[in-house]
Scaffold this active site. Sequence first.
Site, mmCIF file in Angstrom:
data_model
loop_
_atom_site.group_PDB
_atom_site.id
_atom_site.type_symbol
_atom_site.label_atom_id
_atom_site.label_comp_id
_atom_site.label_asym_id
_atom_site.label_seq_id
_atom_site.Cartn_x
_atom_site.Cartn_y
_atom_site.Cartn_z
ATOM 1 N N HIS A 129 0.803 -1.221 0.000
ATOM 2 C CA HIS A 129 0.000 0.000 0.000
ATOM 3 C C HIS A 129 0.837 1.273 0.000
ATOM 4 O O HIS A 129 0.285 2.354 0.246
ATOM 5 C CB HIS A 129 -0.916 0.029 1.224
ATOM 6 C CG HIS A 129 -2.081 -0.905 1.154
ATOM 7 N ND1 HIS A 129 -3.259 -0.597 0.504
ATOM 8 C CD2 HIS A 129 -2.255 -2.153 1.652
ATOM 9 C CE1 HIS A 129 -4.099 -1.615 0.615
ATOM 10 N NE2 HIS A 129 -3.516 -2.569 1.306
ATOM 11 N N LYS A 157 -9.443 13.114 5.257
ATOM 12 C CA LYS A 157 -8.539 11.964 5.219
ATOM 13 C C LYS A 157 -7.517 12.131 6.315
ATOM 14 O O LYS A 157 -7.464 13.169 6.982
ATOM 15 C CB LYS A 157 -7.853 11.833 3.859
ATOM 16 C CG LYS A 157 -7.082 13.074 3.400
ATOM 17 C CD LYS A 157 -6.500 12.860 2.019
ATOM 18 C CE LYS A 157 -7.551 12.855 0.939
ATOM 19 N NZ LYS A 157 -7.476 11.750 0.003
ATOM 20 N N ARG A 158 -6.704 11.101 6.520
ATOM 21 C CA ARG A 158 -5.646 11.175 7.517
ATOM 22 C C ARG A 158 -4.773 12.407 7.255
ATOM 23 O O ARG A 158 -4.433 12.710 6.107
ATOM 24 C CB ARG A 158 -4.807 9.896 7.431
ATOM 25 C CG ARG A 158 -3.609 9.818 8.333
ATOM 26 C CD ARG A 158 -3.104 8.375 8.371
ATOM 27 N NE ARG A 158 -2.930 7.808 7.049
ATOM 28 C CZ ARG A 158 -1.748 7.751 6.411
ATOM 29 N NH1 ARG A 158 -0.675 8.239 6.970
ATOM 30 N NH2 ARG A 158 -1.671 7.189 5.223
ATOM 31 N N LYS A 172 -0.239 14.128 1.863
ATOM 32 C CA LYS A 172 -1.611 14.332 1.401
ATOM 33 C C LYS A 172 -1.925 15.812 1.199
ATOM 34 O O LYS A 172 -2.967 16.167 0.664
ATOM 35 C CB LYS A 172 -2.595 13.686 2.384
ATOM 36 C CG LYS A 172 -2.466 12.158 2.412
ATOM 37 C CD LYS A 172 -3.450 11.522 3.367
ATOM 38 C CE LYS A 172 -3.288 10.013 3.428
ATOM 39 N NZ LYS A 172 -3.716 9.322 2.195
ATOM 40 N N THR A 209 -9.215 5.621 -1.724
ATOM 41 C CA THR A 209 -10.590 5.145 -1.914
ATOM 42 C C THR A 209 -11.582 6.255 -1.608
ATOM 43 O O THR A 209 -12.711 6.212 -2.084
ATOM 44 C CB THR A 209 -10.890 3.927 -1.021
ATOM 45 O OG1 THR A 209 -10.547 4.227 0.327
ATOM 46 C CG2 THR A 209 -10.124 2.704 -1.483
ATOM 47 N N LYS A 259 -15.301 7.310 -3.378
ATOM 48 C CA LYS A 259 -16.559 7.559 -2.666
ATOM 49 C C LYS A 259 -17.137 8.920 -3.051
ATOM 50 O O LYS A 259 -18.345 9.061 -3.249
ATOM 51 C CB LYS A 259 -16.324 7.480 -1.162
ATOM 52 C CG LYS A 259 -15.896 6.121 -0.671
ATOM 53 C CD LYS A 259 -15.287 6.183 0.721
ATOM 54 C CE LYS A 259 -14.534 4.916 1.056
ATOM 55 N NZ LYS A 259 -13.699 5.040 2.266
#
Length: 826
Positions: A361, A552-553, A558, A670, A674
Amino acid sequence: MSELTAKKKKPTVLLPTLDAKAIERSLEHTLSQRSDGSRRAAGLRASAVTIRNQLEQRWARTQAADEARTDRRVNYLSMEFLMGRTLGNALVALNGSEAMSTALDKAGMELADVLEEEQDAALGNGGLGRLAACFLDSMATVGVASFGYGLRYQHGMFSQRIEDGRQIEMPDMWLKHGNPWESFRPELAFTIGFGGRVEVAGGVRRWVPAQTVNACAHDLIVPGRDTDRVSTLRLWKATASSSLDFAAFSRGDILGSAQHYLSADSLNWLLYPDDSTEAGRELRLRQEFMLVSASLQDMIARHLYEKIDVETFGLHNAVHLNDTHPAMVPAELMRLLIDEHGIAWEAAWKITRQAVSYTNHTLMPEALETWPVAMMERILPRHLEIIYEINQRFLTEVAERFGADHELARKLSLVDESGERRVRMAHLAIVASHKINGVSALHSDLMVKTIFADFARLWPQRFINVTNGVTLGRWVMHANPHLTQWLDATIGKKWRKQSTQLETLRAHAKKPEAHSGFTAAKLANKQRLVDLIRRDLGISVDPHSLFDVQVKRIHEYKRQLLNLMHVVARYQAIIANPQGHLNAETGKLTTWVPRTVVFSGKAASAYVAAKQIIRLIHDVARVVNSDPRVGDKLKVVYLPDYSVSLAEKIIPAADLSEQVSTAGTEASGTGNMKFALNGALTIGTWDGANIEMAQAIGEANVFVFGLRTDEVAATKLAGYDPRLHYEENKVLQGVVDAISGGVFCPGDPDRYRAMMQQLLRNDPYLLLADFESYCQAQAKVDVLYKDQNAWVEKAILNVAGMGGFSSDRTIAQYVDQVWAKPGAAG
């Protein structure tokens, strides 16, 4: 095509929906015992009892069918299963929402209130765990004989509170009132050892642990959609393997007499203990080993019950590693086969290679798990011996193929000898696995070209891609009933079973009647989020504003900070020109598009930089939201304690999905799927699954910006200097100087100075390099949102293009390419 994949296409005999009378009887029985005054809590317990009864009947039938199967059972090991709430999802799967609502209404309760009473199961943290949860749903739906294996965390990772803009970690008390959905299996308990020594007797080596705990099984049942089948999530809870030291207790050594209880129970407390301390790292290793050992012992026991011969274990069982956390599987499986079942090394290795497969991952070398040799020698001495033996045999194979290339052997070795000697868990997983997959096309391609290039050269046939997916049952049918009703009315209900039917939406993308229904559904979802924000934060936002969402985290790669820098630039531009801004294409003044920017996510407790970003978001929000010159033109919102149930409210309301990781750093994502499934347009880099989504949706229907992966590499190779971008871009200068100068924290003006100075010196995720391109893409977002017909058309096309990103498709691909046949024996 495998037998299993073909099987899923057979017509399914469906059970009737939930029995309303049975629900009413259960409610009456439960409410009659109520003494605490909480009707909603009693309603939840009654609902769970009724549904569990039906699920357990399905579980029994599923297990009976699987015992007679001819295909392999999949055993999916993951440290995380982010399941969320169970009631609503189960009602969707069982077609029972109407019956439950009717029964609750007769008892004087609303289904919506009872749904809100349930706590999220704190068994995961982020995308890794939510993916695993989607896979359990789809394994049941597709028809895969399967068990998911995880740990029963008492407090999850943590519950996030915000105090003065700071993240505060608190225990997640999700089990305070028990879990009405789990089934305790007292007959299923396995002994887990730690420490001790290795003894030799009669030429046989055997581990004698210094400490043992029992791993006890607690099962959660996950129903499939439109099928009688269910999946099982088996969670392990550690308990003491010996009773109270009565003599010590009698001597007055109260704490000492029960120390072993505390030692065992600590394994259950938290997901991902803080690994900044030696004690935290050791606890994490013990947790991972407990997951692996208990699960393998359970698999072997079940296999011997069904098939008798342990030597056929690899033929009948796929053992899949979701990332490196369960990567001790090869060593423990070898130990069990050799030491406990008397299998010779070569035969045991054949069985292991047949069974094991691994999903990677990450592309970040620092994120690939390693363990100090000294720690492993102290906690798992026999396993270290086995890893050494695997490594020696593997490096001999490498030498036979490539000659005595010491540099290659150093890079491939399972033990990193540079500095502190450490065991490379990803290397162990690769050497033992017959298939290794990435989770998006770009990620899988980069995986074999970068971090695992030498392994791919050795075994190119082992490396494949299986792009991630999400379950429509949870993320559309359950989370977004407004959109679900619109989809049913527009294209019929076939999409619920065959996600590719969403493609038929393309024919409706320009139709006014489709636009009105889609817009009404989106507005209803936005109003629900508006109400939540007002209730929880006291912030009033306009439901007609553009909802720009990044949830998100919190992590530097990110790039929540890039998003926030654009917010600051927008704020400064509004202050400078409250009436509007100059359109670069037309040269005319354009009024501001009202925008609500929503953040949510947790930072790891020891991740200082990520926690600083959370504080900066709150400081910026405080200034922006209270500035009367801005009004409703811009709002910034941070919703604390991100969870599945919170995501189910945020994602359906989003207009714009922020997927802005530096190209080449996001394995897949993911959340991006969504959001698009729920009609949000993506603004994102050419990274992870964003690429495949853009290709499926149509690149014209997403907002792509920033350097691409090869350009990122070239920029760094050329000697990237972030300060040059700062010096050449006046807008960027204004943003950096405002943050650095304390504009958003006047009481502590130096709070973010070091953060910004560091960014100007070292910008590993290229925020400054991508800033201008990002702002240009955001300007295009504004232009499009002003033309609502054009925006809604693209939003509908986003939904239409997402049929291929169902986790049902992902699981079918795993079956065909990874799990259906045992791996090669070599």
